[in-house]
Scaffold this motif. Structure first.
Motif, PDB file in Angstrom:
ATOM      1  N   HIS A  52      -3.122   5.475   6.159  1.00 34.28           N
ATOM      2  CA  HIS A  52      -2.638   4.285   6.551  1.00 34.28           C
ATOM      3  C   HIS A  52      -3.378   2.878   5.310  1.00 34.28           C
ATOM      4  N   THR A  53      -2.401   2.585   4.054  1.00 30.96           N
ATOM      5  CA  THR A  53      -2.753   2.308   2.740  1.00 30.96           C
ATOM      6  C   THR A  53      -3.155   0.790   3.291  1.00 30.96           C
ATOM      7  N   ASP A  54      -3.816   0.023   2.569  1.00 29.76           N
ATOM      8  CA  ASP A  54      -4.386  -0.824   2.598  1.00 29.76           C
ATOM      9  C   ASP A  54      -3.402  -2.085   2.002  1.00 29.76           C
ATOM     10  N   LYS A  55      -2.095  -1.461   1.706  1.00 31.59           N
ATOM     11  CA  LYS A  55      -0.832  -2.918   1.589  1.00 31.59           C
ATOM     12  C   LYS A  55       0.217  -1.202   1.523  1.00 31.59           C
ATOM     13  N   ASN A  56       1.742  -2.240   0.997  1.00 27.05           N
ATOM     14  CA  ASN A  56       2.849  -0.995   0.690  1.00 27.05           C
ATOM     15  C   ASN A  56       3.335  -1.529  -0.777  1.00 27.05           C
ATOM     16  N   ALA A  57       2.598  -2.625  -1.385  1.00 26.72           N
ATOM     17  CA  ALA A  57       2.732  -3.037  -2.933  1.00 26.72           C
ATOM     18  C   ALA A  57       1.757  -3.081  -3.864  1.00 26.72           C
ATOM     19  N   TYR A  58       2.102  -2.740  -5.521  1.00 20.91           N
ATOM     20  CA  TYR A  58       1.144  -2.776  -5.864  1.00 20.91           C
ATOM     21  C   TYR A  58       1.336  -2.589  -7.664  1.00 20.91           C
ATOM     22  N   THR A  59       0.252  -3.668  -8.320  1.00 20.70           N
ATOM     23  CA  THR A  59       0.820  -3.482  -9.631  1.00 20.70           C
ATOM     24  C   THR A  59      -0.083  -2.331 -10.060  1.00 20.70           C
ATOM     25  N   GLY A 109     -10.552  10.768   7.203  1.00 16.06           N
ATOM     26  CA  GLY A 109     -10.896  11.380   5.773  1.00 16.06           C
ATOM     27  C   GLY A 109      -9.883   9.287   4.549  1.00 16.06           C
ATOM     28  N   SER A 110     -11.050   9.417   4.188  1.00 16.73           N
ATOM     29  CA  SER A 110     -10.784   8.276   3.298  1.00 16.73           C
ATOM     30  C   SER A 110     -10.545   8.719   1.275  1.00 16.73           C
ATOM     31  N   GLY A 111      -9.712   7.355   0.589  1.00 17.94           N
ATOM     32  CA  GLY A 111     -10.311   7.708  -0.363  1.00 17.94           C
ATOM     33  C   GLY A 111      -8.913   6.190  -1.159  1.00 17.94           C
ATOM     34  N   SER A 112      -8.941   6.828  -2.409  1.00 20.63           N
ATOM     35  CA  SER A 112      -8.428   5.728  -3.584  1.00 20.63           C
ATOM     36  C   SER A 112      -7.803   6.505  -4.437  1.00 20.63           C
ATOM     37  N   ILE A 113      -6.710   5.695  -5.575  1.00 15.34           N
ATOM     38  CA  ILE A 113      -5.913   6.412  -6.460  1.00 15.34           C
ATOM     39  C   ILE A 113      -5.813   5.059  -7.441  1.00 15.34           C
ATOM     40  N   TYR A 114      -5.858   4.840  -8.192  1.00 14.34           N
ATOM     41  CA  TYR A 114      -6.079   4.714  -9.706  1.00 14.34           C
ATOM     42  C   TYR A 114      -4.367   4.473  -9.651  1.00 14.34           C
ATOM     43  N   ILE A 115      -3.411   3.240  -9.838  1.00  9.36           N
ATOM     44  CA  ILE A 115      -2.531   3.825 -10.567  1.00  9.36           C
ATOM     45  C   ILE A 115      -2.405   2.956 -11.819  1.00  9.36           C
ATOM     46  N   PRO A 116      -2.391   4.005 -12.974  1.00  2.00           N
ATOM     47  CA  PRO A 116      -2.028   3.657 -14.363  1.00  2.00           C
ATOM     48  C   PRO A 116      -1.021   3.285 -14.612  1.00  2.00           C
ATOM     49  N   LEU A 117      -1.126   2.480 -16.284  1.00  2.00           N
ATOM     50  CA  LEU A 117      -0.459   1.205 -16.781  1.00  2.00           C
ATOM     51  C   LEU A 117       0.730   2.315 -17.401  1.00  2.00           C
ATOM     52  N   THR A 118       0.729   3.294 -17.013  1.00  2.00           N
ATOM     53  CA  THR A 118       1.661   4.145 -17.428  1.00  2.00           C
ATOM     54  C   THR A 118       2.535   3.995 -16.882  1.00  2.00           C
ATOM     55  N   VAL A 119       3.015   3.704 -15.538  1.00  2.00           N
ATOM     56  CA  VAL A 119       3.204   4.057 -14.542  1.00  2.00           C
ATOM     57  C   VAL A 119       4.529   3.564 -14.047  1.00  2.00           C
ATOM     58  N   SER A 120       5.741   3.309 -14.465  1.00  2.00           N
ATOM     59  CA  SER A 120       7.428   2.416 -14.257  1.00  2.00           C
ATOM     60  C   SER A 120       7.134   1.765 -12.604  1.00  2.00           C
ATOM     61  N   THR A 121       7.263   0.573 -12.890  1.00  2.00           N
ATOM     62  CA  THR A 121       8.237  -0.468 -11.735  1.00  2.00           C
ATOM     63  C   THR A 121       9.109   0.282 -11.093  1.00  2.00           C
ATOM     64  N   GLY A 122       9.647   0.115  -9.760  1.00  2.00           N
ATOM     65  CA  GLY A 122      10.033   0.891  -8.576  1.00  2.00           C
ATOM     66  C   GLY A 122       9.510   1.415  -7.487  1.00  2.00           C
ATOM     67  N   LEU A 146       6.288   2.601  -1.108  1.00  2.00           N
ATOM     68  CA  LEU A 146       5.966   2.614  -1.540  1.00  2.00           C
ATOM     69  C   LEU A 146       6.152   1.481  -3.099  1.00  2.00           C
ATOM     70  N   THR A 147       5.764   0.203  -3.382  1.00  2.00           N
ATOM     71  CA  THR A 147       6.271  -0.368  -4.113  1.00  2.00           C
ATOM     72  C   THR A 147       5.257  -0.793  -5.654  1.00  2.00           C
ATOM     73  N   VAL A 148       6.053   0.321  -6.828  1.00  2.00           N
ATOM     74  CA  VAL A 148       5.129  -0.508  -8.301  1.00  2.00           C
ATOM     75  C   VAL A 148       5.288  -1.423  -8.781  1.00  2.00           C
ATOM     76  N   ILE A 149       4.595  -2.661  -9.197  1.00  2.00           N
ATOM     77  CA  ILE A 149       5.601  -3.236 -10.624  1.00  2.00           C
ATOM     78  C   ILE A 149       4.314  -2.997 -11.637  1.00  2.00           C
ATOM     79  N   ASN A 150       4.592  -2.942 -13.193  1.00  2.00           N
ATOM     80  CA  ASN A 150       3.956  -2.766 -14.107  1.00  2.00           C
ATOM     81  C   ASN A 150       4.749  -4.152 -14.870  1.00  2.00           C
ATOM     82  N   PRO A 151       4.063  -5.120 -15.639  1.00  2.00           N
ATOM     83  CA  PRO A 151       4.882  -6.271 -16.504  1.00  2.00           C
ATOM     84  C   PRO A 151       5.228  -4.881 -17.387  1.00  2.00           C
ATOM     85  N   LEU A 152       3.719  -4.539 -17.689  1.00  2.00           N
ATOM     86  CA  LEU A 152       4.429  -3.842 -18.669  1.00  2.00           C
ATOM     87  C   LEU A 152       5.267  -3.616 -19.451  1.00  2.00           C
TER      88      LEU A 152
END
Length: 803
Positions: A52-59, A109-122, A146-152
């Protein structure tokens, strides 16, 4: 020993179901098949993982939070076997861009992942699995998009939209077509991203005569009736989006078997088997999640055998029905789906449907089991803001465990098949079953009594670090070699392993959290001709999951900007609060437990050499120096243990050359712990243990043996604390500190009490909009369920104007 434990656990699960089936009389010709099947599956414990993820899209720059549920593959109950789950985020080329290891307890179990600024939009794939699951197809790992957006890293504005391509497949019921025998043929048409498409089609013979027409019922899936003639080839003409596609049908066999399953009503299924071969008896074998439910025999009269099956005797979820000929060869097979009644009903009621910013929200949660009785459940809850990027992927713990987890490939809108109010869902579900091939195990192996082979062990106690040892000259695997693995640091953790015939080493770790430097080596005073490679614990097998590119619409561009601003504000003002972690409470004691004696060297006269220290006040040793080589003889109350040197460690790492130990400046050493008796460390027998700790954790300035392998290694993830501000007072609510949270609440451990109740509260942020809460959970009895709720947040000034 590990495989014996797996077998014992699986047997305890199987015994509950075998007893019920044992009352059924097994046809004489199938007793050996039954026996071989039970032996095969007893060694094939299945695990299922849901995330179960907290949501489906991330920045990029945000945190991805998740809760993991691990259940057994039979009863779907929480399973406390694997203590580690591996979580990865994969890009479109199946390259892992993020990886972590999560500690499990009691199947959660539970955890978290930091999505770094090097990850591209997609778009990306999150997948999760245990070490034991790596023995099976990666199609059965948990995965979600999952969807990741990276304004940079803006997507390429000139990205080309590829023309749609379609995959069209035909699936004869039972597995094959046979000349002059009528068959049901299922079909599936999907685009390049796995999404079903609507179309019109027709089957034509080689004379281009139309035999039948067809179109899908739902999600590009449907069926038609077809009777192939002798010596005739067939093809399909399909019209999709004004495109004409020709597809050859599977060639019909001259001889063989065809099966047909129908719901005959009154809780019965009828299975008809037709053949043009001369045969006496036909057998039917039905199993649900590797547990035998029915074995029947029918006499074949005039090429037809009929079976009546009581649906109540089949398990909930997906059953596999296999037809055997008189010689007990599997000749037909298909799946059948029985909608489960074992579910967890969750209700979540907000104390209001509309709130202003920085306002308290209270949620009343109640859980009931399948009998409408209060249920103690393990739940996870996420509350986040809806926008044009967030989507409902229609996957929850209930429909995943009972449907998607037993099927290969992408299952579109799995919740649809659980809708009792829709009359066509039963037919659609059966069409879906027809489009699935034969199962993951080979019947030939079962019939021959061939045991399954496993290359990966379950991690009963913690992470297993796997390595490979080989001869440096020949590069061949080295067997029966004892190797040592130590973790640098204050906690003295040392592990040993003896290589098998393939050179594999398995180091069974204890509570190993966070990043560390590990040192793997052999006793270089004995073995110097070997090389050790540390292997990645992450799976190197990948399922084929197509990922569509992310096209940026004007609405999405606005969302990009909003999300980017919110992420930057949160990281600037609350960065330190987002980097707080729980203490894992790992056992920090040394592997040898409490030492016989501890010497704090500052409490004694400080000598200038280790030899003087050892001779003058370490009473458990006798030091010898012969032929320019130091040796330590351990002394206890009885006398000398052995002429062999004991295990000597510095900062948790073994040093086998005693001259290196005696060359250290003793002023750099803080403590010595002594174990002056024989100590068994896995396959290694040590004549005592002497463990030094330096002041700086730098091994007292000495160098680790050059033959050793030193690797930076990530242990289990240290759990991060979720930060959510409180606005209990007017002063707090009026704080000028901006609050741009779009994730208002996340908790992986909401446990309802014996009355099935739980109260949860949190505060809204400065972000107005519609919010959704998603609850997922399971009981100890395996009743799974989910629920959603929504509410609106309005800006304070808007609410005041409306008043």
């Amino acid at each position: 020993m590990i495989m014996k434990n797996v077998t014992n656990i699986f047997f305890s699960l199987m015994i509950l179901t075998v007893n019920a089936f044992a009352q059924e009389q097994v046809p004489t010709g199938m007793t050996q098949v039954q026996k071989n099947f039970n032996l095969y599956t007893t060694n094939s414990l299945q695990e299922k993982v849901f995330v179960h993820t907290d949501k489906n899209a991330y920045t990029a720059g945000e945190l991805l939070w998740f809760k993991i549920y691990n259940v057994d593959g039979i009863f779907l109950k929480p399973l406390n076997i694997s203590k580690v789950v591996y979580v990865e985020v994969l890009d479109n080329n199946q390259n892992p861009i993020l990886q972590t290891k999560i500690a499990m307890k009691d199947g959660a179990g539970s955890g978290s992942i930091y999505i770094p600024l090097t990850v591209s939009t997609g778009n990306y794939i999150l997948r999760a699995y245990t070490s034991w699951m790596k023995n099976f197809s990666p199609d059965y790992y948990f995965s979600k998009k999952l969807t990741v957006i990276n304004p940079l890293k803006s997507p390429d504005p000139n990205i080309k939209t590829t023309a749609a391509t379609y995959d069209i497949q035909f699936f004869p019921e039972g597995g094959s077509l046979v000349n002059s025998i009528t068959s049901v043929v299922a079909f599936k048409a999907a685009d390049q991203w796995g999404k079903g498409v609507n179309f019109e089609g027709a089957v034509l013979n080689e004379k281009n005569d139309t035999i039948t027409k067809f179109k899908p019922l739902k999600f590009g899936i449907g069926r038609f009736i077809f009777k192939p003639e002798n010596n005739m080839a067939y093809h399909a003409i399909i019209k999709i989006d004004n495109k004409i596609i020709r597809k050859d049908l599977l060639a019909a066999n001259r001889n063989g078997y065809v099966m047909s399953l129908k719901d005959s009503g009154a809780g019965q299924l009828s299975v008809t088997v037709n053949t043009n071969l001369t045969t006496s008896n036909i057998y039917l074998f039905a199993q649900t999640r590797n547990v035998i439910k029915l074995i029947k025999m029918a006499v074949c009269n005039n090429g037809t055998a009929n079976f009546n099956l009581d649906k109540n005797k089949l398990g909930d979820g997906i059953s596999q029905i296999t037809v055997f000929d008189a010689e007990r060869h599997p000749v037909c097979e298909r799946l059948y789906f029985k909608r489960p009644g074992k579910n967890l009903t969750i209700s979540a009621i907000c104390d209001a449907q509309q709130y202003i910013t920085r306002k308290k929200v209270s949620i009343s949660i109640a859980a009931k089991d399948q009998n409408e009785k209060a249920a103690a459940a393990d739940l996870s809850l996420s509350v986040y803001r809806l926008d044009s990027l967030q989507r409902d992927d229609k996957v929850n713990i209930f429909n995943y465990l009972w449907l998607s987890s037993d099927l290969k490939g992408y299952i579109e809108s799995p919740d649809y098949y659980f809708d009792n109010s829709n009359t066509e869902t039963n037919e659609a579900a059966d069409n879906l079953m027809l489009t699935q091939g034969w199962r993951s195990f080979a019947w030939s192996d079962v019939i021959k009594g061939k045991a399954p082979v496993f290359n990966f062990f379950p991690e009963f106690n913690g992470p297993i670090i796997t390595a490979r040892i080989s001869d440096q000259l020949t590069k061949k695997p080295a067997k029966n070699i004892i190797a040592y693995l130590g973790i640098t640091g204050k906690s003295v953790q040392l592990y040993t392993s003896k290589s098998d015939s393939t050179g594999r080493l398995n180091f069974n770790m204890r509570a190993f959290y966070g990043p560390a430097e590990i040192v793997a080596e052999t006793n270089t005073e004995i073995d110097t001709a070997y090389h050790i490679d540390i292997l990645s614990p992450f799976s190197e097998q990948f399922a084929k999951i197509p990922l569509a590119g992310l096209s940026v619409t004007p609405d999405l561009q606005t969302t990009f900007e909003d999300q980017s601003l919110a992420m930057q504000v949160q990281n600037i003002y609350n960065g330190p609060k987002l980097r707080q972690f729980y203490d894992p409470h790992a056992d920090s004691s040394a592997f040898y437990g409490s030492p016989y004696k501890t010497y704090l060297l500052d409490n004694y006269t400080r000598f200038t050499t280790v030899e003087e220290v050892m001779r003058e006040y370490i009473s458990e040793v006798n030091i010898t120096h012969v032929h320019n080589q130091f040796h330590i003889k351990v002394v206890n109350g009885i006398g000398f243990l052995s002429d062999r040197d004991p295990m000597v460690l510095i900062d948790g790492i073994p040093f086998f050359n005693m001259n290196k130990i005696f060359a250290i400046d003793p002023l750099k050493l803080r403590k010595l712990e002594v174990v002056p008796y024989t100590y068994y460390l896995g396959p290694s027998l040590e004549e005592g243990v002497f463990s030094f700790n330096s002041y700086k954790g730098d091994f007292g300035g000495t160098e680790i043996d050059p033959h050793a392998v030193i690797v930076d290694y990530e242990g289990l993830q240290v759990q991060r604390q979720f930060y959510s501000p409180a606005y209990d007072t007017e002063q707090q609510a009026g704080s000028p500190m901006p609050d741009f949270r779009n994730l208002l609440f996340w908790s992986p451990s909401i446990n309802t009490n014996v009355k099935g109740k739980k109260q949860v509260s949190f505060y809204t942020s400065d972000q107005a909009g519609m919010y959704i809460g998603v609850l997922q959970g399971i009981t100890q009895n395996g009743e799974a369920g989910s629920q959603t709720f929504t509410f609106e947040v309005k800006p304070k000034y808007t609410a005041q104007i409306n008043k």
